[in-house]
Design an enzyme around this catalytic site. Structure first.
Site, PDB file in Angstrom:
ATOM      1  N   ARG A 159      49.880  12.819  90.015  1.00 40.82           N
ATOM      2  CA  ARG A 159      49.448  14.146  90.486  1.00 40.82           C
ATOM      3  C   ARG A 159      49.741  14.357  91.976  1.00 40.82           C
ATOM      4  O   ARG A 159      48.971  15.003  92.686  1.00 40.82           O
ATOM      5  CB  ARG A 159      47.943  14.341  90.276  1.00 40.82           C
ATOM      6  CG  ARG A 159      47.499  14.370  88.845  1.00 40.82           C
ATOM      7  CD  ARG A 159      48.042  15.591  88.122  1.00 40.82           C
ATOM      8  NE  ARG A 159      47.396  15.778  86.837  1.00 40.82           N
ATOM      9  CZ  ARG A 159      47.725  15.148  85.721  1.00 40.82           C
ATOM     10  NH1 ARG A 159      48.726  14.285  85.720  1.00 40.82           N
ATOM     11  NH2 ARG A 159      47.080  15.385  84.590  1.00 40.82           N
ATOM     12  N   SER A 235      41.886  19.739  84.221  1.00 37.29           N
ATOM     13  CA  SER A 235      41.115  18.613  84.779  1.00 37.29           C
ATOM     14  C   SER A 235      40.687  18.971  86.195  1.00 37.29           C
ATOM     15  O   SER A 235      41.531  19.327  87.020  1.00 37.29           O
ATOM     16  CB  SER A 235      41.972  17.354  84.850  1.00 37.29           C
ATOM     17  OG  SER A 235      42.419  16.978  83.585  1.00 37.29           O
ATOM     18  N   GLU A 330      41.120  17.243  91.707  1.00 39.65           N
ATOM     19  CA  GLU A 330      42.552  17.462  91.531  1.00 39.65           C
ATOM     20  C   GLU A 330      42.860  18.897  91.954  1.00 39.65           C
ATOM     21  O   GLU A 330      43.935  19.216  92.427  1.00 39.65           O
ATOM     22  CB  GLU A 330      42.918  17.255  90.052  1.00 39.65           C
ATOM     23  CG  GLU A 330      44.395  17.204  89.823  1.00 39.65           C
ATOM     24  CD  GLU A 330      44.832  17.580  88.420  1.00 39.65           C
ATOM     25  OE1 GLU A 330      46.034  17.704  88.223  1.00 39.65           O
ATOM     26  OE2 GLU A 330      43.991  17.789  87.532  1.00 39.65           O
TER      27      GLU A 330
HETATM   28  N1  EPU Z   1      36.686  10.707  77.744  1.00 44.18           N
HETATM   29  C1  EPU Z   1      35.325  10.645  77.512  1.00 44.18           C
HETATM   30  N2  EPU Z   1      34.598  11.784  77.670  1.00 44.18           N
HETATM   31  C2  EPU Z   1      35.152  12.953  78.002  1.00 44.18           C
HETATM   32  C3  EPU Z   1      36.543  13.024  78.260  1.00 44.18           C
HETATM   33  C4  EPU Z   1      37.291  11.880  78.118  1.00 44.18           C
HETATM   34  O1  EPU Z   1      34.796   9.591  77.178  1.00 44.18           O
HETATM   35  O2  EPU Z   1      34.413  13.943  78.085  1.00 44.18           O
HETATM   36  C5  EPU Z   1      37.506   9.515  77.524  1.00 44.18           C
HETATM   37  C6  EPU Z   1      38.353   9.681  76.255  1.00 44.18           C
HETATM   38  O3  EPU Z   1      37.660   9.284  75.118  1.00 44.18           O
HETATM   39  C7  EPU Z   1      39.532   8.776  76.528  1.00 44.18           C
HETATM   40  C8  EPU Z   1      39.686   8.867  78.045  1.00 44.18           C
HETATM   41  O4  EPU Z   1      38.456   9.356  78.548  1.00 44.18           O
HETATM   42  O5  EPU Z   1      39.241   7.459  76.174  1.00 44.18           O
HETATM   43  C9  EPU Z   1      40.846   9.728  78.489  1.00 44.18           C
HETATM   44  O6  EPU Z   1      40.653  11.053  77.987  1.00 44.18           O
HETATM   45  P1  EPU Z   1      41.889  12.054  77.724  1.00 44.18           P
HETATM   46  O7  EPU Z   1      42.934  11.387  76.897  1.00 44.18           O
HETATM   47  O8  EPU Z   1      41.320  13.344  77.253  1.00 44.18           O
HETATM   48  O9  EPU Z   1      42.584  12.231  79.132  1.00 44.18           O
HETATM   49  P2  EPU Z   1      42.021  12.407  80.620  1.00 44.18           P
HETATM   50  O10 EPU Z   1      42.271  11.128  81.347  1.00 44.18           O
HETATM   51  O11 EPU Z   1      40.638  12.924  80.606  1.00 44.18           O
HETATM   52  C10 EPU Z   1      44.343  13.150  81.561  1.00 44.18           C
HETATM   53  C11 EPU Z   1      44.905  14.270  82.382  1.00 44.18           C
HETATM   54  C12 EPU Z   1      45.059  15.526  81.535  1.00 44.18           C
HETATM   55  C13 EPU Z   1      45.999  15.204  80.384  1.00 44.18           C
HETATM   56  C14 EPU Z   1      45.415  14.043  79.568  1.00 44.18           C
HETATM   57  C15 EPU Z   1      46.326  13.562  78.468  1.00 44.18           C
HETATM   58  C16 EPU Z   1      44.164  13.825  84.656  1.00 44.18           C
HETATM   59  C17 EPU Z   1      43.320  14.262  85.787  1.00 44.18           C
HETATM   60  N3  EPU Z   1      44.058  14.541  83.534  1.00 44.18           N
HETATM   61  O12 EPU Z   1      43.022  13.525  81.171  1.00 44.18           O
HETATM   62  O13 EPU Z   1      45.664  16.534  82.340  1.00 44.18           O
HETATM   63  O14 EPU Z   1      46.190  16.343  79.546  1.00 44.18           O
HETATM   64  O15 EPU Z   1      45.187  12.900  80.452  1.00 44.18           O
HETATM   65  O16 EPU Z   1      47.390  12.831  78.989  1.00 44.18           O
HETATM   66  O17 EPU Z   1      44.923  12.861  84.791  1.00 44.18           O
HETATM   67  C18 EPU Z   1      45.178  18.379  83.792  1.00 44.18           C
HETATM   68  O18 EPU Z   1      45.687  17.718  84.694  1.00 44.18           O
HETATM   69  O19 EPU Z   1      44.697  19.515  83.988  1.00 44.18           O
HETATM   70  C19 EPU Z   1      45.083  17.799  82.458  1.00 44.18           C
HETATM   71  C20 EPU Z   1      44.485  18.416  81.454  1.00 44.18           C
END
Ligand code: EPU
Length: 335
Positions: A159, A235, A330
């Site tokens: 990012r 995010s 972010e």
């Molecule tokens: N999780 C939880 N609770 C929640 C949300 C997530 O326990 O409420 C856990 C999930 O179960 C999973 C882990 O956290 O084990 C990761 O969750 P997820 O795959 O939804 O991805 P994220 O790390 O929360 C990042 C990006 C997203 C992108 C997704 C998929 C960042 C800041 N965000 O989210 O990007 O779509 O991975 O690759 O890195 C954005 O930047 O706006 C965005 C949506």
């Protein structure tokens, strides 16, 4: 009457600015530059990664409508596309999938413009925009001259890019040069995406780029608020990177904690930390935490920027107190 920024920020904060200028060519952008001298100014694309903290931005806002997609080079296995910064990101991804230009499928359905993809290094489901960017064309706002940044000069990281940090507000991106493959090599590292393909009777070997795009759209629709219906900026925080020692300590008390290796430590999902602190689905004033994905803060309707900041700060304090981890937005705060 000041220009409204309501339809230029996906958080749907009802902010205004002193002046608002839309341009649709490099020449028009250059002709606007003298007005910026000595003034506060801001460039916004789709406004999908910023938060207007105060109701009025006392400065000039620029918005690109440079729209074009040109194939500038084709080799036996790749194409080089020159894309206007004002193109809609998802329309560009759809165009690539339709034309058999591969690499960006996992970045489907992300709101925003192409220019922001090069600034923000948008990423999802194991792919980052910067992985496919060969170069970025900009205008130096101090001299009005073109400056081309090679991939290496963009300093892409999670990012992050030179345009977001060292050179913030000096260069305006006008076009992005994407090198895409003519062969489909799917990135299927996320189980949620693979599961949707499997539910449609597809496997990693049989799914094509259109099916992968469709699966990514489905995952995002299930977890993230529809940007047309609910104000948010995706995010809100970045996923923090903690030391190996801290990760081991956390895992000893929370063995179920998701975690991923990172170049400088261990990445812990901020969404998980926020959920552990009991914030998932909670509200504060007219701002709230999305019930399906705790990393996403939402506007419940007519929230002010400061209400969102109050919620973000309360979450940061709780995560700090409970896990000794600092969460960094972010989203860019605009005062
Ligand atoms: N999780 C939880 N609770 C929640 C949300 C997530 O326990 O409420 C856990 C999930 O179960 C999973 C882990 O956290 O084990 C990761 O969750 P997820 O795959 O939804 O991805 P994220 O790390 O929360 C990042 C990006 C997203 C992108 C997704 C998929 C960042 C800041 N965000 O989210 O990007 O779509 O991975 O690759 O890195 C954005 O930047 O706006 C965005 C949506």
């Amino acid at each position: 009457m000041y220009p409204s920024l309501l339809s230029y920020n996906t958080f749907r904060i009802n902010a205004t600015c002193r002046e608002f200028h839309v341009y649709d060519s490099i020449d028009q952008l250059v002709s606007l530059l003298p007005q910026l001298v000595g003034q506060r100014w801001l460039h916004i694309g789709g406004g999908s990664n910023l938060l207007f903290v105060t109701p009025h931005f006392d400065g000039i806002v620029l918005h690109s409508r440079i729209r074009s997609i040109e194939v500038v080079e084709r080799t036996s296995d790749s194409v080089l596309l020159r894309v206007g910064a004002g193109e809609d990101w998802d329309a560009f991804v759809a165009y690539c999938v339709e034309h058999g230009f591969y690499g960006l499928e996992n970045l489907s359905f992300i709101p925003g413009q192409v220019g922001a993809s090069a600034v923000q290094n948008v990423g999802a489901y194991g792919v980052e925009a910067g992985d496919h960017i060969e170069a970025v064309e900009t205008i130096d706002t101090e001299t009005g001259e073109n400056r081309l940044f090679s991939h290496a000069e963009c300093h892409y990281a999670y990012r992050s890019s030179i345009f977001k940090h060292e050179c913030q507000r000096r260069y305006v991106v006008t076009h992005v040069l994407y090198r895409l493959s003519l062969t489909f090599h799917p990135v299927l590292t996320h189980t949620a995406v693979v599961r949707i393909l499997e539910n449609s009777g597809l496997s990693p070997d049989t799914a094509d780029a259109a099916a992968l795009r469709h699966a990514v759209v489905e995952v995002r629709r299930a977890k993230l608020p529809d940007p047309h219906e609910v104000g948010s900026a995706g995010s809100f925080f970045m996923n923090p990177i903690v030391s190996e020692t801290q990760a081991q300590q956390l895992l000893s008390t929370h063995p179920e904690m998701p975690h991923y290796p990172a170049s400088n430590g261990v990445k812990v999902p901020a969404g998980w930390l926020i959920e552990q602190c009991g914030w998932k689905g909670r509200t504060l004033g007219r701002a709230g935490v999305h019930p399906m994905q705790a990393l996403v803060l939402i506007n419940l309707g007519q929230a002010t920027g400061s209400e969102v900041v109050q919620l973000a700060t309360a979450i940061q304090n709780d995560v700090k107190q409970r896990f000794d981890i600092a969460l960094h937005p972010e989203v860019l705060y605009i005062h």
